[in-house]
Design a protein around this motif. Structure first.
Motif, short mmCIF file in Angstrom:
data_model
loop_
_atom_site.label_atom_id
_atom_site.label_comp_id
_atom_site.label_asym_id
_atom_site.label_seq_id
_atom_site.Cartn_x
_atom_site.Cartn_y
_atom_site.Cartn_z
N UNK A 144 0.84 -1.20 0.00
CA UNK A 144 0.00 0.00 0.00
C UNK A 144 0.88 1.25 0.00
N UNK A 145 1.80 1.30 0.98
CA UNK A 145 2.57 2.53 1.19
C UNK A 145 3.50 2.85 0.03
N UNK A 146 4.18 1.84 -0.50
CA UNK A 146 5.20 2.15 -1.49
C UNK A 146 4.64 2.45 -2.88
N UNK A 147 3.60 1.77 -3.37
CA UNK A 147 2.97 2.25 -4.61
C UNK A 147 2.41 3.66 -4.46
N UNK A 148 1.92 4.00 -3.24
CA UNK A 148 1.42 5.35 -3.02
C UNK A 148 2.55 6.37 -3.16
N UNK A 149 3.71 6.07 -2.55
CA UNK A 149 4.86 6.97 -2.68
C UNK A 149 5.34 7.01 -4.12
N UNK A 202 -5.47 2.19 6.24
CA UNK A 202 -4.68 1.91 5.04
C UNK A 202 -5.32 2.53 3.81
N UNK A 203 -6.63 2.40 3.69
CA UNK A 203 -7.32 2.96 2.52
C UNK A 203 -7.26 4.48 2.55
N UNK A 204 -7.46 5.06 3.75
CA UNK A 204 -7.39 6.51 3.87
C UNK A 204 -5.99 7.01 3.52
N UNK A 205 -4.98 6.29 3.94
CA UNK A 205 -3.59 6.67 3.64
C UNK A 205 -3.35 6.65 2.13
N UNK A 206 -3.76 5.57 1.47
CA UNK A 206 -3.54 5.46 0.02
C UNK A 206 -4.24 6.59 -0.72
N UNK A 207 -5.42 6.95 -0.27
CA UNK A 207 -6.17 8.03 -0.93
C UNK A 207 -5.54 9.39 -0.65
#
Length: 930
Positions: A690-695, A728-733
């Motif tokens: 989740x975190x790294x594709x977001x970054x 997690x979902x809120x973070x990705x968004x």
């Protein structure tokens, strides 16, 4: 041969006797209701042919206007239950009807038909069921269903806890059926009996039977009833349940046209019995209490109806709704409790009743004078059930009161001092007596107490003097559970609810542990163990309060303080109050960890120091700590911490504007196995997928790959959604989905914002992100000035800076910010900050604005080139081109913009590139005309 009334149909061990109207297996009568008998008679006469649903309804309910499919299904189910192991004989032909299989033959009854007496058939039937005193609220579906059950089964038991409305429901069913069954309907009240031997004689007296010299017994009552058609309601059987069961079973076996409808807190357990568990009335959920939705709940409707009997001017609206909804929910939808509460509210007012429900047994008194004594107060209702319990079951019920919610058999055994066999047997019996309920929608077999039952049992537990021992075992059980069980092993669809239930138990245990009679050392250990659970539930505010409470009881300078300081630092970081509050806790934890040689805790403390320095935007210092953290993780041989170190190094390089390095580190982490270790002690961690594709999405857009950025953001959102975790979902968004949508001009930005809003509740940081993005999105669609303000906000959308922008008012009178020096501590967006500052100068037409703006734009282009930030470069190039065009330098503007535009290999359908292409065309036209 046309069958006559003396015919008996046979198939193997089965007989259908049309004269006696009996279904028999191996000569033994199998109980079946009158309507169900008529259905099976129709089917057996069809000789195995299909009988349509319409034909069955026409023959079984002649003259009925409408018979619902559900009614027919109830009776078909009753026949299958009667057939037992041979239930497949009744075949369903989907969408068409039914057929009865088997080789059914007809034999004549060898016994001569009994002579028919010339007595006239009765023209009227008798009943002692009284007229209803008030309307039955919220039970219409149950009444209809029970009317069907009573015609399908010959023994139906209504069971449920005291005050649930069994008697009222049975009375209404009896009233509804009396005009239709062509038989007598009698109501036998057993509550006043103290001697079980009087059950049969009481029934005989109500029925008006003349037994002559016969000893009064279930058999003699059955002989006296004979083949009369009777519906007998046996009310309040629980205290004489054995005698009531014997009477009911005898009547069902010996009287072919008698049906028994019983009410009991404990099931009769007789052959052919259909058990109907009376459910509480519908109650509103906690989030519904302040809305008009509460008015659709039957518990609320009952409360209002009873209030209006006393106060005809009572208004159920506005400020009254939350209190009514809360009362109905906290009283579990139990009609008696709601009626008592309504009576009290009529006297003392809604707020007083809602506020005093914790002392419900003192409050909810004063029922109708004509009511049974045990229905005049809430405590008396439960006293009645409690006094019928053997001592073993009483003790187990006391222990179960310690649970805040549903519990497993394993947990129940853990809090009791009895043997496992005694606990299991007692819970089974308490379920049968409606004092313990099977929990719905839970993982595995679990049980629960209604809140009112729990409050009563907890009082008894306190009175018994065993509360401390039971509470200690309860806390020890959940401390052990937190140390053993991996929450991620729970199926994802059940996980949120299961974790919330566990958190409720932890809070109950901590309330005891830190009380005057509790054990603070257990409370401290339980708090430390529960931190990951609270973080997993995004309950950082709760965690902070509990951690601060535990710190007051922990040994200073020891391991407990060290772990609590780490946990407090994490909770403060998630809540976002500022680095000044976060860093001292991590620094103190690091000091203790280095002194006692706790290598694993040192890495956690270093992570916290990195987070604190990032929070105060000292990114160079943050990178130093990130590298120190990576070194400590490698020395400790901690693969999870090493993986996390790579992640935070990647993020820090991104924030420093080192986009090439950031992309390399990010892609490196994505190539590695996902090794985030729960022992890091941070509770919930946003996982690498989740975190790294977001970054990566942010980096890719900045570097000039808009299409790849959109795909990476979508991958982050999809991965987050699969975790089932809101944070997690809120973070990705927040970190990728929404900024990339705004930067590319994607049309689904509003949809993403709505999705984000649904998962941001309860976290101040996330709520600020939501408000900030909502402002930016609305401003983007507004005037030129508002679009400029949106451009001012977006590059400052960093966690430490977002709050002021989150609360900007929306409207046409928003002043365009004055130009100023861009913050040097946001290097990731420095080119855009310079560009926007240049646009502000031009908007305000400040003295020397053209020269100053050009200098800023040229500097923005220079920094963008150094950072490999092609998208920022394009924006700066467009702004510079517009400035030069206005100055008559169209050719120069076109060449400069074209040089940047031609570096792109994708994203030509995104808003910036569309604008750039249009601007290039305009500049070319200007150059040609010049």
């Amino acid at each position: 041969m046309v069958p006559c009334e003396q015919d008996i149909f046979e198939s193997g061990e089965w007989e259908l006797d049309l004269s006696a109207r009996e279904l028999r297996a191996n000569g033994v009568t199998v109980p079946i209701g009158s309507r169900a008998f008529e259905i099976i008679e129709t089917l057996v006469r069809s000789a195995g042919q299909l009988v349509t649903k319409d034909e069955l309804v026409r023959r079984t309910w002649p003259g009925a206007a409408i018979v619902e499919d559900a009614t027919l299904r109830v009776h078909i189910s009753a026949i299958r239950k009667a057939l037992g192991a041979d239930r497949r004989m009744l075949q369903t032909v989907s969408g068409r009807g039914y057929r009865l299989l088997g080789n059914w033959t007809i034999r004549q009854d060898r016994a001569p038909a009994k002579p028919q007496h010339a007595t006239a058939a009765p023209t009227s039937f008798r009943t002692n069921v009284t007229v209803a005193a008030s309307a039955l609220v919220g039970r219409e579906p149950a009444v209809k269903h029970l009317c069907n059950l009573v015609s399908a089964y010959r023994a139906v038991t209504l069971t449920g806890p005291g005050g649930i409305g069994k008697t009222v429901l049975a009375s209404e069913v009896a009233r509804r059926l009396f005009p239709t069954i062509a038989g007598d309907v009698f109501f036998v009240e057993l509550v006043s009996l103290s001697d079980p031997a009087l059950v049969a004689s009481t029934a005989a007296s109500v029925l008006g039977l003349r037994l002559g010299s016969d000893e009064i017994s279930p058999a003699s009552v059955a002989r006296a009833i004979g083949k009369r058609k009777v519906l007998l309601v046996l009310d309040n059987c629980e205290h004489v349940v054995d005698a009531a069961a014997e009477l009911a079973e005898t009547l069902v076996q010996l009287c072919p046209h008698t049906t028994v409808l019983a009410t009991s807190r404990e099931v009769l357990r007789i052959e052919g019995e259909f058990v109907y568990r009376v459910a509480p009335l519908d109650v509103p959920s906690q989030h519904q209490e302040a809305s008009n939705d509460v008015l659709a709940c039957s518990a609320v409707q009952l409360f209002i109806a009873r209030m209006r009997l006393v106060r005809d001017n009572f208004l159920a609206q506005g400020e009254n709704l939350p209190a009514i909804g809360s009362i109905a929910r906290r009283l579990d939808g139990i009609p008696l409790a709601i009626e008592l509460a309504a009576a009290r509210a009529a006297t003392f007012g809604l707020p007083e009743v809602a506020a005093r429900l914790d002392d419900r047994f003192a409050l909810l008194t004063g029922g109708r004078r004509t009511a049974l004594p045990r229905h005049q107060t809430l405590r008396a209702t439960l006293d009645w059930s409690y006094k019928l319990l053997p001592e073993t079951e009483r003790v187990v019920l006391h222990c179960l009161a310690i649970f805040a919610g549903p519990f497993s058999l394993h947990a129940a055994c853990a809090v009791s001092s009895m043997t496992e066999a005694d606990v299991v047997d007692s819970i089974g019996s308490l379920v049968g007596k409606s004092l313990v309920l099977k929990a719905e929608n839970s993982a595995g077999t679990q049980f629960r107490l209604l809140e009112t039952t729990r409050a009563y049992a907890f009082d008894r537990l306190s009175e018994s003097g065993a509360l401390t021992d039971v509470a200690s075992r309860h806390a020890a059980y959940f401390l052990k559970l937190l140390g053993q069980e991996d929450a991620h092993s729970i199926p994802s669809e059940q996980r949120p609810a299961a974790l919330r239930r566990r958190a409720d138990e932890i809070h109950a245990a901590l309330e005891w542990a830190f009380s005057s009679s509790g054990d603070p050392s257990t409370g401290v250990a339980l708090t430390i163990a529960a931190v990951p659970l609270w973080f997993d539930l995004s309950q950082q505010t709760v965690a902070r309060g509990r951690i601060e409470q535990a710190l007051r009881h922990a040994e200073t300078g020891g391991e407990q303080e060290m772990r609590l300081r780490i946990a407090l630092g994490y909770s403060l970081w998630y809540l976002g109050p500022g680095a000044n509050a976060i860093e001292p806790n991590f620094a103190r934890a690091l000091e203790i960890a280095e002194r006692i040689g706790a290598a694993a805790v040192q890495t956690r403390a270093l992570w916290g120091l990195w987070a604190a320095r990032r929070g105060r935007e000292d990114h160079h210092a943050a990178l130093d700590v990130a590298l120190r953290f990576a070194d400590a993780a490698r020395k400790a041989g901690d693969l999870g911490a090493t993986h996390l170190a790579d992640r935070i190094i990647a993020l820090t390089h991104h924030l420093l504007g080192h986009q090439r390095l950031a992309q390399e580190w990010t892609e490196r982490t994505l190539r590695q196995p996902h090794r985030l270790d729960p022992s890091m002690g941070m509770g919930y961690q946003v996982e690498t997928p989740v975190a790294m594709p977001a970054l990566l999405a942010r980096i890719l857009w900045i570097r000039g790959f808009p299409d790849q950025a959109t795909a990476a953001a979508a991958a982050a959102i999809t991965a987050a959604d699969k975790t089932g975790h809101s944070f997690a979902l809120a973070y990705a968004l927040a970190f990728a989905g929404l900024p990339v949508a705004l930067w590319t001009g994607a049309p689904d930005a509003k949809r993403l914002l709505d999705m984000f809003a649904a998962h941001a509740t309860g976290n101040r940081n996330l709520e600020d992100w939501r408000l900030c993005y909502a402002r930016a999105l609305e401003l983007r669609q507004g005037s030129e000035a508002e679009a400029l303000i949106a451009s001012f906000i977006e590059p400052r959308a960093d966690p430490s800076r977002i709050a002021p922008f989150a609360h900007l008012p929306i409207g046409t009178n928003i002043p365009v910010p004055l130009p100023g020096e861009p913050p040097a501590d946001l290097p990731w967006s420095a080119p855009e900050l310079l560009r926007v500052d240049a646009m502000l100068l031009l908007w305000h037409r400040a003295p020397g604005a053209d020269v100053a703006a050009e200098a800023k734009l040229l500097r923005a282009l220079e920094i963008a080139g150094e950072q490999s930030a092609l998208s920022w470069e394009l924006r700066a190039a467009m702004s510079l081109a517009r400035l030069w065009r206005r100055q008559g330098r169209a050719v120069e503007a076109r060449d400069r913009l074209m040089a940047t535009y031609e570096k792109f290999t994708e994203g030509f359908g995104t808003s910036d590139l569309i604008q750039a292409r249009s601007l290039i065309a305009d500049l070319e036209s200007d150059g040609t005309s010049a």
